[in-house]
Design a protein around this motif. Structure first.
Motif, PDB file in Angstrom:
ATOM      1  N   PRO A   1       0.816  -1.221   0.000  1.00  0.00           N
ATOM      2  CA  PRO A   1       0.000   0.000   0.000  1.00  0.00           C
ATOM      3  C   PRO A   1       0.852   1.276   0.000  1.00  0.00           C
ATOM      4  N   GLU A   2       1.989   1.229   0.698  1.00  0.00           N
ATOM      5  CA  GLU A   2       2.867   2.400   0.732  1.00  0.00           C
ATOM      6  C   GLU A   2       3.441   2.691  -0.657  1.00  0.00           C
ATOM      7  N   GLU A   3       3.798   1.641  -1.390  1.00  0.00           N
ATOM      8  CA  GLU A   3       4.330   1.833  -2.742  1.00  0.00           C
ATOM      9  C   GLU A   3       3.251   2.348  -3.691  1.00  0.00           C
ATOM     10  N   VAL A   4       2.034   1.832  -3.539  1.00  0.00           N
ATOM     11  CA  VAL A   4       0.926   2.311  -4.367  1.00  0.00           C
ATOM     12  C   VAL A   4       0.647   3.783  -4.069  1.00  0.00           C
ATOM     13  N   TYR A   5       0.661   4.146  -2.805  1.00  0.00           N
ATOM     14  CA  TYR A   5       0.424   5.537  -2.409  1.00  0.00           C
ATOM     15  C   TYR A   5       1.474   6.448  -3.037  1.00  0.00           C
ATOM     16  N   ALA A   6       2.730   6.033  -2.983  1.00  0.00           N
ATOM     17  CA  ALA A   6       3.812   6.849  -3.534  1.00  0.00           C
ATOM     18  C   ALA A   6       3.714   6.969  -5.050  1.00  0.00           C
ATOM     19  N   GLU A   7       3.403   5.863  -5.731  1.00  0.00           N
ATOM     20  CA  GLU A   7       3.291   5.892  -7.186  1.00  0.00           C
ATOM     21  C   GLU A   7       2.092   6.736  -7.614  1.00  0.00           C
ATOM     22  N   THR A   8       0.986   6.624  -6.901  1.00  0.00           N
ATOM     23  CA  THR A   8      -0.189   7.438  -7.226  1.00  0.00           C
ATOM     24  C   THR A   8       0.127   8.917  -7.049  1.00  0.00           C
ATOM     25  N   THR A   9       0.824   9.247  -5.990  1.00  0.00           N
ATOM     26  CA  THR A   9       1.229  10.631  -5.754  1.00  0.00           C
ATOM     27  C   THR A   9       2.084  11.152  -6.901  1.00  0.00           C
ATOM     28  N   ARG A  10       3.030  10.334  -7.366  1.00  0.00           N
ATOM     29  CA  ARG A  10       3.912  10.729  -8.480  1.00  0.00           C
ATOM     30  C   ARG A  10       3.108  11.005  -9.744  1.00  0.00           C
ATOM     31  N   VAL A  11       2.171  10.119 -10.071  1.00  0.00           N
ATOM     32  CA  VAL A  11       1.390  10.271 -11.302  1.00  0.00           C
ATOM     33  C   VAL A  11       0.474  11.494 -11.214  1.00  0.00           C
ATOM     34  N   ILE A  12      -0.160  11.688 -10.067  1.00  0.00           N
ATOM     35  CA  ILE A  12      -1.030  12.860  -9.919  1.00  0.00           C
ATOM     36  C   ILE A  12      -0.225  14.146 -10.075  1.00  0.00           C
ATOM     37  N   LYS A  13       0.941  14.211  -9.464  1.00  0.00           N
ATOM     38  CA  LYS A  13       1.778  15.411  -9.576  1.00  0.00           C
ATOM     39  C   LYS A  13       2.157  15.690 -11.030  1.00  0.00           C
ATOM     40  N   ALA A  14       2.360  14.624 -11.796  1.00  0.00           N
ATOM     41  CA  ALA A  14       2.751  14.797 -13.195  1.00  0.00           C
ATOM     42  C   ALA A  14       1.592  15.236 -14.075  1.00  0.00           C
ATOM     43  N   LEU A  15       0.394  14.712 -13.822  1.00  0.00           N
ATOM     44  CA  LEU A  15      -0.723  14.911 -14.749  1.00  0.00           C
ATOM     45  C   LEU A  15      -1.788  15.891 -14.266  1.00  0.00           C
ATOM     46  N   TYR A  16      -1.895  16.073 -12.952  1.00  0.00           N
ATOM     47  CA  TYR A  16      -2.964  16.920 -12.403  1.00  0.00           C
ATOM     48  C   TYR A  16      -2.450  18.348 -12.264  1.00  0.00           C
ATOM     49  N   ASN A  17      -2.275  18.995 -13.375  1.00  0.00           N
ATOM     50  CA  ASN A  17      -1.765  20.358 -13.414  1.00  0.00           C
ATOM     51  C   ASN A  17      -2.660  21.150 -14.350  1.00  0.00           C
TER      52      ASN A  17
END
Length: 354
Positions: free
Chosen positions: A305-321
């Motif tokens: 779950p920690e890895e999923v949380y981190a990867e989701t955070t990375r993708v959102i930061k890249a695309l949610y702009n």
């Protein structure tokens, strides 16, 4: 913002109060989530995760039925309303469809095409169900759509023959594609009307890519698929909806083609060469909204779950702009994805509330 407003803002590249969300699961994953969250229905699961969309791919079928039967191996054979036959096989986690007959494969020549009567019929669907579905989810973003100009032929037409005939019998292939798309177009037209033009997204599914490249060159893609894609885009826009292109795989090579057709959004953004989220946002983010991107092949089924949380955070930061992103996995959640990891995915989005 309501869910409908939030999704529409994302598709228009406007900022939203929180990350817009969608969700699709295979039945085993739905069951796992219901048990994990201790709820009774899929609707309760979606409410728990604050899912902004509600999806009706195609209206309920109400036409002539072909009863299931047993084949010589004792397997139950089912017939889809589109005409192909399949059996269910257990893969250790869930049942998968295995196609065993493809009705369009009898068309070898233009004469065969002209005599063929097995096309699916738009009259065989319950459009009143669309009206009721929209009423039930007035504040949600409504999405419709199923396989588009290409992918259906992996179900209805022998795939190897399709590729060969793109070269040897191109006019036959184009005629079949056009005929299929015109029938789909008519069903969509009736769905838009039954929904009183309250459909927000049409998603056409066409897997144009492999794990390493596109299946077709950009010029071949234009020859066989561009005009029907434009047709569905224009239809969506005429009814106040947005067109979302689904394609798995490494399809960067045809993204300019899709953009030229006027698509509004792209999903599911698999974690493969050429589909890196930072590059996609930089090169196409001004015009294309992205959906998905959280890896369902590796991180979600096998990560913590920690890895999923981190990867989701990375993708959102890249695309949610400046908007332009809708959160979900890079495919439907399969039965091998732990519920804890799905929870971690949607929990990560809460960091970005305005």
């Amino acid at each position: 913002m309501t869910s409908k407003e939030r999704i529409r803002a994302a598709l228009e590249h406007r900022e939203t109060d929180r990350v817009p969300t969608t969700m699709q699961c295979v039945e085993t994953a739905w069951e796992n989530l219901r048990n994990y969250l201790k709820v009774e229905s899929n609707e309760e699961v979606m409410q728990h995760f604050e899912i902004d969309t509600r999806i009706m791919d195609i209206p309920p079928y109400i036409g002539p039925q072909t009863e299931p039967f047993r084949n010589e191996d004792g397997e139950t054979v089912y017939t889809h309303p589109f005409g192909y036959q399949y059996i269910n096989k257990w893969n250790g986690v869930e049942y998968n469809w295995h196609i065993i007959t493809q009705p369009y494969s009898v068309m070898k020549t233009m004469e065969d095409f002209e005599q063929f009567e097995g096309w699916f019929n738009p009259d065989h669907y319950d459009y009143n169900a669309v009206t009721e579905f929209v009423k039930q989810h007035e504040d949600k973003a409504i999405r419709i759509g199923w396989p588009g100009p290409y992918q259906v032929f992996t179900l209805l037409y022998n795939t190897e023959e399709f590729y060969v005939n793109m070269y040897e019998e191109p006019e036959l292939v184009k005629a079949m594609l056009d005929k299929y798309c015109k029938a789909s177009y008519e069903i969509y037209e009736r769905m838009y009307e039954a929904a009183n033009n309250k459909v927000d997204i049409i998603r056409c599914c066409d897997d144009y890519g492999t794990q390493i490249s596109t299946l077709f060159s950009p010029s071949m893609w234009n020859d066989f698929f561009a005009e029907n894609t434009k047709m569905f885009v224009e239809q969506a826009h005429r009814h106040g909806a947005y067109y979302m292109q689904h394609s798995c795989g490494a399809i960067r090579g045809i993204l300019p083609n899709l953009a030229a057709c006027g698509i509004d959004a792209l999903e599911p953004i698999q974690k493969v060469t050429g589909m890196e989220v930072d590059g996609l946002k930089k090169d196409f983010g001004e015009h294309i909204c992205f959906q998905g991107g959280i890896d369902t092949q590796h991180i979600l089924p096998h990560g913590t779950p920690e890895e999923v949380y981190a990867e989701t955070t990375r993708v959102i930061k890249a695309l949610y702009n400046k908007g332009g992103y809708i959160l979900c996995g890079s495919q439907d959640f399969e039965g091998d994805v732990p519920p804890e990891n799905i929870c971690a995915l949607y929990e990560a989005a809460k960091q970005f509330r305005k």
